[in-house]
Scaffold this motif. Structure first.
Motif, PDB file in Angstrom:
ATOM      1  N   GLU A  48       0.812  -1.879  -0.313  1.00 43.66           N
ATOM      2  CA  GLU A  48      -0.118   0.197   0.022  1.00 43.66           C
ATOM      3  C   GLU A  48       1.026   0.983   0.161  1.00 43.66           C
ATOM      4  O   GLU A  48       2.231   1.620   0.822  1.00 43.66           O
ATOM      5  N   GLU A  70      -1.656   6.753   1.287  1.00 49.54           N
ATOM      6  CA  GLU A  70      -3.127   6.573   0.839  1.00 49.54           C
ATOM      7  C   GLU A  70      -3.447   6.074   3.367  1.00 49.54           C
ATOM      8  O   GLU A  70      -3.859   5.748   3.762  1.00 49.54           O
ATOM      9  N   ARG A 129      -5.622   6.944   4.805  1.00 48.47           N
ATOM     10  CA  ARG A 129      -6.805   5.779   6.163  1.00 48.47           C
ATOM     11  C   ARG A 129      -6.954   5.708   7.329  1.00 48.47           C
ATOM     12  O   ARG A 129      -8.304   5.922   7.930  1.00 48.47           O
ATOM     13  N   TYR A 130      -5.841   6.214   7.803  1.00 47.65           N
ATOM     14  CA  TYR A 130      -6.119   6.544   9.806  1.00 47.65           C
ATOM     15  C   TYR A 130      -6.441   7.332   9.890  1.00 47.65           C
ATOM     16  O   TYR A 130      -7.105   7.825  11.347  1.00 47.65           O
ATOM     17  N   PRO A 150      -7.985  10.748   8.469  1.00 49.28           N
ATOM     18  CA  PRO A 150      -8.221  11.528   6.750  1.00 49.28           C
ATOM     19  C   PRO A 150      -8.414  13.295   6.856  1.00 49.28           C
ATOM     20  O   PRO A 150      -8.033  13.666   5.585  1.00 49.28           O
ATOM     21  N   LYS A 156      -2.678  12.031   1.841  1.00 49.29           N
ATOM     22  CA  LYS A 156      -3.030  11.412   0.447  1.00 49.29           C
ATOM     23  C   LYS A 156      -2.330  12.261  -0.514  1.00 49.29           C
ATOM     24  O   LYS A 156      -3.300  13.838  -0.437  1.00 49.29           O
TER      25      LYS A 156
END
Length: 175
Positions: free
Chosen positions: A27, A31, A35-36, A38, A43
């Motif tokens: 991954e 990103e 994900r953890y 936002p 990102k």
């Protein structure tokens, strides 16, 4: 043990070219962080190992700290804002520990150091509590660094080519 590698990534922004990015366990790092967390807008951040970093003193810090001496630790900038391409904006750091045959990223966080001296980066960090320690084989970690060194030289040649159109440059590596 975790995996770490480099892979060509398409920029999240139309104004930027594709770039070599860091993957952990398949991954993209930016990103995974997004994900953890936002709300931090991780990102789209790009690796500090790229030629894109504009300040020579900051570039030196990154390359000195990315692979600490055996049995030592370093706080190394690993991701930066693609707009500013320096330590002044969003900067993600990792506490990197060289323990012989493996490399640990013990913690990852956002640098909040309020000092313009590049040597002070990592002095004050808000560590991400949701991100666990990552352990990489020394072999795969050094391969990652070599990939970025290679890409750095390609990007440097392409930059120089803009000033001297007679210079040729090899194609970018694709993984």
């Amino acid at each position: 043990m975790n995996s770490i590698s480099s892979r060509l990534d398409k920029s999240d922004y139309d104004i930027y070219d594709d770039f070599l990015n860091i993957t952990i366990d398949g991954e993209f790092l930016d990103e995974m962080l997004d994900r953890y967390y936002p709300d931090l807008h991780c990102k789209g951040l790009i690796p500090t190992l790229l030629f894109a970093i504009e300040n020579d003193d900051e570039r030196k810090i990154v390359w000195e700290r990315i692979n600490p001496k055996p049995n030592s630790k370093a706080i190394c900038p690993i991701l930066m804002c693609p707009d500013d391409r320096d330590f002044s904006c969003t900067l993600i750091v990792a506490e990197i520990e060289n323990i012989g045959n493996s490399i640990n990223w013990n913690r990852i966080g956002i640098d909040v150091t309020n000092n313009p001296d590049p040597n002070k980066v990592g002095t004050d960090v808000n560590w991400f509590l949701e991100i666990n320690k990552h352990t990489f084989s020394k072999e795969s970690y050094l391969r990652l660094i070599d990939d970025f060194k290679h890409q750095f030289e390609i990007d440097k040649m392409q930059w120089q080519k803009q000033d001297n159109p007679k210079t040729t440059s090899p194609k970018s590596i694709h993984k």
